[in-house]
Design an enzyme around this catalytic site. Structure first.
Site, mmCIF file in Angstrom:
data_model
loop_
_atom_site.group_PDB
_atom_site.id
_atom_site.type_symbol
_atom_site.label_atom_id
_atom_site.label_comp_id
_atom_site.label_asym_id
_atom_site.label_seq_id
_atom_site.Cartn_x
_atom_site.Cartn_y
_atom_site.Cartn_z
ATOM 1 C CG ASP A 1 40.047 43.260 44.031
ATOM 2 O OD1 ASP A 1 41.215 43.248 44.441
ATOM 3 O OD2 ASP A 1 39.207 42.390 44.320
ATOM 4 C CE LYS B 1 44.375 38.250 42.076
ATOM 5 N NZ LYS B 1 43.797 39.102 43.135
ATOM 6 C CG MET C 1 35.316 36.239 36.807
ATOM 7 S SD MET C 1 36.308 35.794 38.251
ATOM 8 C CE MET C 1 35.416 34.353 38.863
#
Length: 487
Positions: free
Chosen positions: A33, A55, A170
Site C-alpha cells: 500500500d 490508493k 483516517m
C-alpha cells in the site's frame, strides 16, 4: 504456497514484527500500500516482484476487487505472496475482505498482525490512550465515513456517551465535521484533542488543541486524532530527540552508509543515503596477494581504514599470519575492524590522522634504525604517512588494497537534495565525487565534516563547512551534529 497478510505497522520500520520480517525475506512477490514503509521492501529478496496498489488521494486507485483478484491469482500461481499493509491488516485496512476472498478461492493464507496506529501513533506523540482514573477505556473509530451525510455505521452519539478516549483513524479530511458531531452529541467543546500527522516517522508533527478548535489547526492526512483527557498529556519523547526532523544526506559507501543512517535515525533524523563513493579491487591485485603471503616479513602493518583491513584479510591464510608483526590502526573504526578478526591493534594514535601516527612511530626507531612497514590502503591517498616514515628511515611498502570510484548519480537525487538540510562528508573523496556528480549548488545548506582534511577538501570545492567533528569518527560526527542543532 501461502498468501501472507502482513501488518507493516504505523510507519517506523523498526516496529515491523519479527514474523513480518521473516515472511518478507521469503517472498516471491510483495503487494503493498501507499502508506507502507517503502524501506521495508528491502527486506524482500532482490529478485522478488514488487507491486504497488496504494490508493492515492485524488489520484489513481486500485479497486479492492482488483486487489483481491490479484492476491488470488498470485496465490494460485504457487508464489509466496506478501500483502504488506499499513498498521494492522484487520484494523480498518480491509484485510478481512482480502482474507475472505482468499478463503472463498481455497487459497491458503496467514494473517501477520501489525502494530496499529491507533495505539502506536499516540504513544510516539507522548499521549497514552488510557490513564488510570481519568481514561479507563478507548474507542477506535474510522473517520473515513462522512458523518455529515449519514454514511456508514459509526454512531457518533454513542461514541460521545461512552467516555474515555476516542481515537479516530483516517479522519483528517473530515476533522471539523467529526468534532462538530461529537459536540452536538454532548461532548464538552473544551475536551483536550490532538492530531498526530505522519506518526512514528521522522517528520511527525503533533497538533494540540481542544475538540472545538482542533479543526482550526488544519490537520493533514495521514493523521491520527485523539480526543479525551489523555490528549492533554505531554509526555513527548520521539519529537524531543536531538536530531528530530532533520533531513541529513549520507555520502559514505555502502554498507557503511547504512550503519551511519541507522544511527541518525535513532536520534530522530531522516537519513538520505546518496553514496558518492564505492570500492573496487585495485588495478594490480597480485601485489596485495603477494603482500598477504609475505606479511610475516614486516615489523609493522599499518591500516588506515576498515576497508584496508577487509581487503588484506581476504588474502591472509588466517590471523596467525600476523604472528610477530605489530599492527597499527588509524581510528577506532579501523581498530574495530581488526578486533572483529580477533586482532588487537598495538598502536592507535590519539588523533586519527596520519600525522599523529607518524609522531607515535617516531619513538619506535631504535639505535639500529627502523624496520619494514606494510601499508595496505586505497590506490589513491595522501603520501604524508609513507613519506614521513621513509624520512625516519623505515623501509615502507605501500600496497593498493582497493580503489575508490564514484558511483553513478541517482536520478532522484535532485528532489531529495532539495528537501535536505544537512550533508555529511567523511573523506576528501566523498566531497570531490559528490560535487562532481551533482554540483556545488546542489549541496544542502549545512555541511558537516568528519575532520580537518575533509574540511579542507570541501573548502577547496567552494563549500562552507558549518560542522567539523572534534573526534574524527562516526560517533564524533554524530556528536558534532547534535551539538550544532542544540545550539
Amino acid at each position: 504456497m501461502t498468501v501472507y497478510l502482513v501488518g507493516a505497522g504505523p510507519g517506523d520500520p523498526a516496529l515491523l514484527t519479527l514474523r513480518g520480517a521473516e515472511v518478507l525475506a521469503g517472498a516471491d512477490v510483495v503487494i503493498y500500500d501507499r502508506l507502507s514503509v517503502t524501506s521495508l521492501l528491502d527486506l524482500a529478496p532482490p529478485d522478488a516482484e514488487r507491486i504497488s496498489v496504494g490508493k492515492q488521494p485524488g489520484g489513481p486507485r486500485t479497486s479492492q476487487e482488483d486487489i483481491n483478484a490479484l492476491l488470488v491469482a498470485r496465490g494460485r500461481a504457487g508464489q509466496q505472496v506478501v500483502r504488506l499493509k499499513g498498521g494492522d491488516p484487520f484494523v480498518f485496512a480491509r484485510g478481512g475482505e482480502e482474507a475472505a476472498a482468499l478463503a472463498a478461492a481455497g487459497i491458503a493464507f496467514e494473517v501477520v498482525p501489525g502494530i496499529t496506529s491507533a495505539v502506536a501513533v499516540p504513544a510516539y506523540a507522548g499521549i497514552p490512550v488510557t490513564m488510570r482514573y481519568s481514561s479507563t477505556s478507548f474507542t477506535v473509530v474510522t473517520g473515513h465515513e462522512d458523518p455529515a451525510k449519514g454514511e456508514g455505521s459509526v454512531n457518533w452519539e454513542a461514541v460521545s456517551a461512552l467516555g474515555g478516549t476516542v481515537v479516530v483513524l483516517m479522519g483528517a479530511a473530515r476533522c471539523r465535521t467529526i468534532c462538530d458531531r461529537l459536540i452536538a452529541a454532548g461532548m464538552a467543546p473544551d475536551t483536550p484533542a490532538a492530531a498526530v500527522q505522519w506518526g512514528t516517522r521522522p517528520h511527525q508533527r503533533t497538533l494540540r488543541a481542544t475538540l472545538s478548535t482542533l479543526a482550526d489547526t488544519d490537520p493533514q492526512p495521514p493523521a491520527t486524532i485523539v480526543i479525551g483527557e489523555v490528549a492533554a498529556a505531554d509526555l513527548a519523547w520521539f519529537e524531543n530527540r536531538p536530531l528530530f526532523g532533520r533531513r541529513i544526506v549520507v555520502t559514505r559507501a555502502q554498507p557503511q552508509a547504512a550503519a551511519l543512517a541507522a544511527e541518525l535515525l535513532r536520534r530522530g533524523a531522516e537519513a538520505i543515503e546518496l553514496p558518492s563513493i564505492a570500492f573496487e579491487p585495485p588495478g594490480d591485485l597480485d601485489r596485495l596477494v603477494r603482500a598477504a603471503d609475505e606479511v610475516g616479513r614486516y615489523d609493522w602493518v599499518i591500516f588506515t581504514s576498515p576497508t584496508g583491513v577487509a581487503r588484506l584479510f581476504e588474502h591472509l591464510r588466517d590471523a596467525r599470519s600476523l604472528g610477530g608483526v605489530r599492527v597499527a590502526a588509524i581510528g577506532p573504526g579501523t581498530a574495530a575492524a581488526l578486533a572483529d578478526r580477533n586482532v588487537v591493534a598495538d598502536l592507535i594514535p590519539e588523533q586519527y590522522v596520519a600525522e599523529a601516527l607518524l609522531e607515535a612511530l617516531s619513538g619506535e626507531v631504535g639505535p639500529d634504525g627502523a624496520g619494514r612497514v606494510l601499508i595496505p590502503r586505497a590506490e589513491t591517498a595522501r603520501d604524508v604517512l609513507p613519506d614521513g616514515l621513509a624520512a625516519m628511515g623505515w623501509d615502507v611498502d605501500v600496497v593498493p588494497a582497493y580503489r575508490t570510484v564514484a558511483p553513478g548519480a541517482d536520478p532522484a537525487a535532485a528532489a531529495l537534495l532539495a528537501d535536505a538540510e544537512v550533508i555529511t562528508f567523511t573523506s576528501s573523496s566523498t566531497v570531490n565525487n559528490f560535487v562532481d556528480m551533482y554540483g556545488a549548488d546542489a549541496v544542502p545548506e549545512v555541511v558537516a565534516s568528519i575532520g580537518p582534511i575533509t574540511t579542507t577538501a570541501a573548502r577547496d570545492r567552494g563549500l562552507e563547512v558549518a560542522i567539523e567533528a572534534t573526534e574524527h569518527t562516526m560517533p564524533g560526527l554524530i556528536a558534532a551534529l547534535e551539538a550544532f542543532f542544540t545550539r
